[in-house]
Write a protein that holds these residues in place. Sequence first.
Motif: not given
Length: 312
Positions: A12-17
Amino acid sequence: MPTPLLLVPSDPLALRFPDQHFMHEAEAALQAGMEVAVVDHEAIVAGDVRAAVRRVPTSDGERVAWYRGWMMPSAAYSRLDAALRTCRVRLLTDPSAYQAAHELPGWYGTFADLTPASAWTPWEPGRTPTSAHVGALAEELGGGPGVVKDYVKSRKHEWHEACFVPDLADIAAATRVIGRMVELQGDDLAGGIVVRDFEQFMHHTDGYTQEARIWWVAGAAVLITPHPDAPVGATVDVPSAVCDTVGASVRALGAPFVTTDVAMRSDGVWRVIEVGDGQVSDLPAVEEPVLLMRALVAGADGVEVSRAGTRR
């Protein structure tokens, strides 16, 4: 066959991962020969499917995928399936198979001889059940102890408040427990209300139920783990005859990726406690996911061949 995809929720805080909870599975999938892409779980549930799949690569030809992530309502899974098809990605578990394995009314008939007797009714979140509604459900099972849940989950951690009914013939008590379950589930109430006969299962000396989770891919048992709620270090031993019996029902259900939670009843008979879609079943944190990922790679080919109508 093109390399299958594993789709996992994004952080949720780093949508690419990948979400940290599924990071080890994503890494194991890469080791097993799959490719990995992320989907936005919150966007799926909110209905913003375009945002949910924006990081799924579009290919020239159709690709197949497994999902490993958080539970979602059957309607949300259908939206995800439709959105992925615009990316030329097809989930190996189609929406009807997901619902059949995920919700008790979908799998109960296939496992009726192996699992506690159950009755259910559709129900809307926030609606308070009356004694008339509860009485109609309880009448189907008769008296005796019972447990209540929605189509997917129970409130077992609020056992006496919102899960266990000492005697289903006591309609007032059953109404109170079911009403509290509905209240606590809130908007997450899945499908409806379920009432099940209570069966006593064997317990470890530490107090937890000796429950095992069998993972099935394309009808084959590929992994047996303790239930995720079991303490770290718990071990399980499921007889092969039990796997044979349960496997026949799994194959009759027809969903390609399934989990069955089994335990020995106090009289020594093995029973199926729950069935679930394997894509949204939790893997114990201490379990290495490589074996499961390898099974999903092999199973992707098996499911494809089966769908083509030829012998595997």
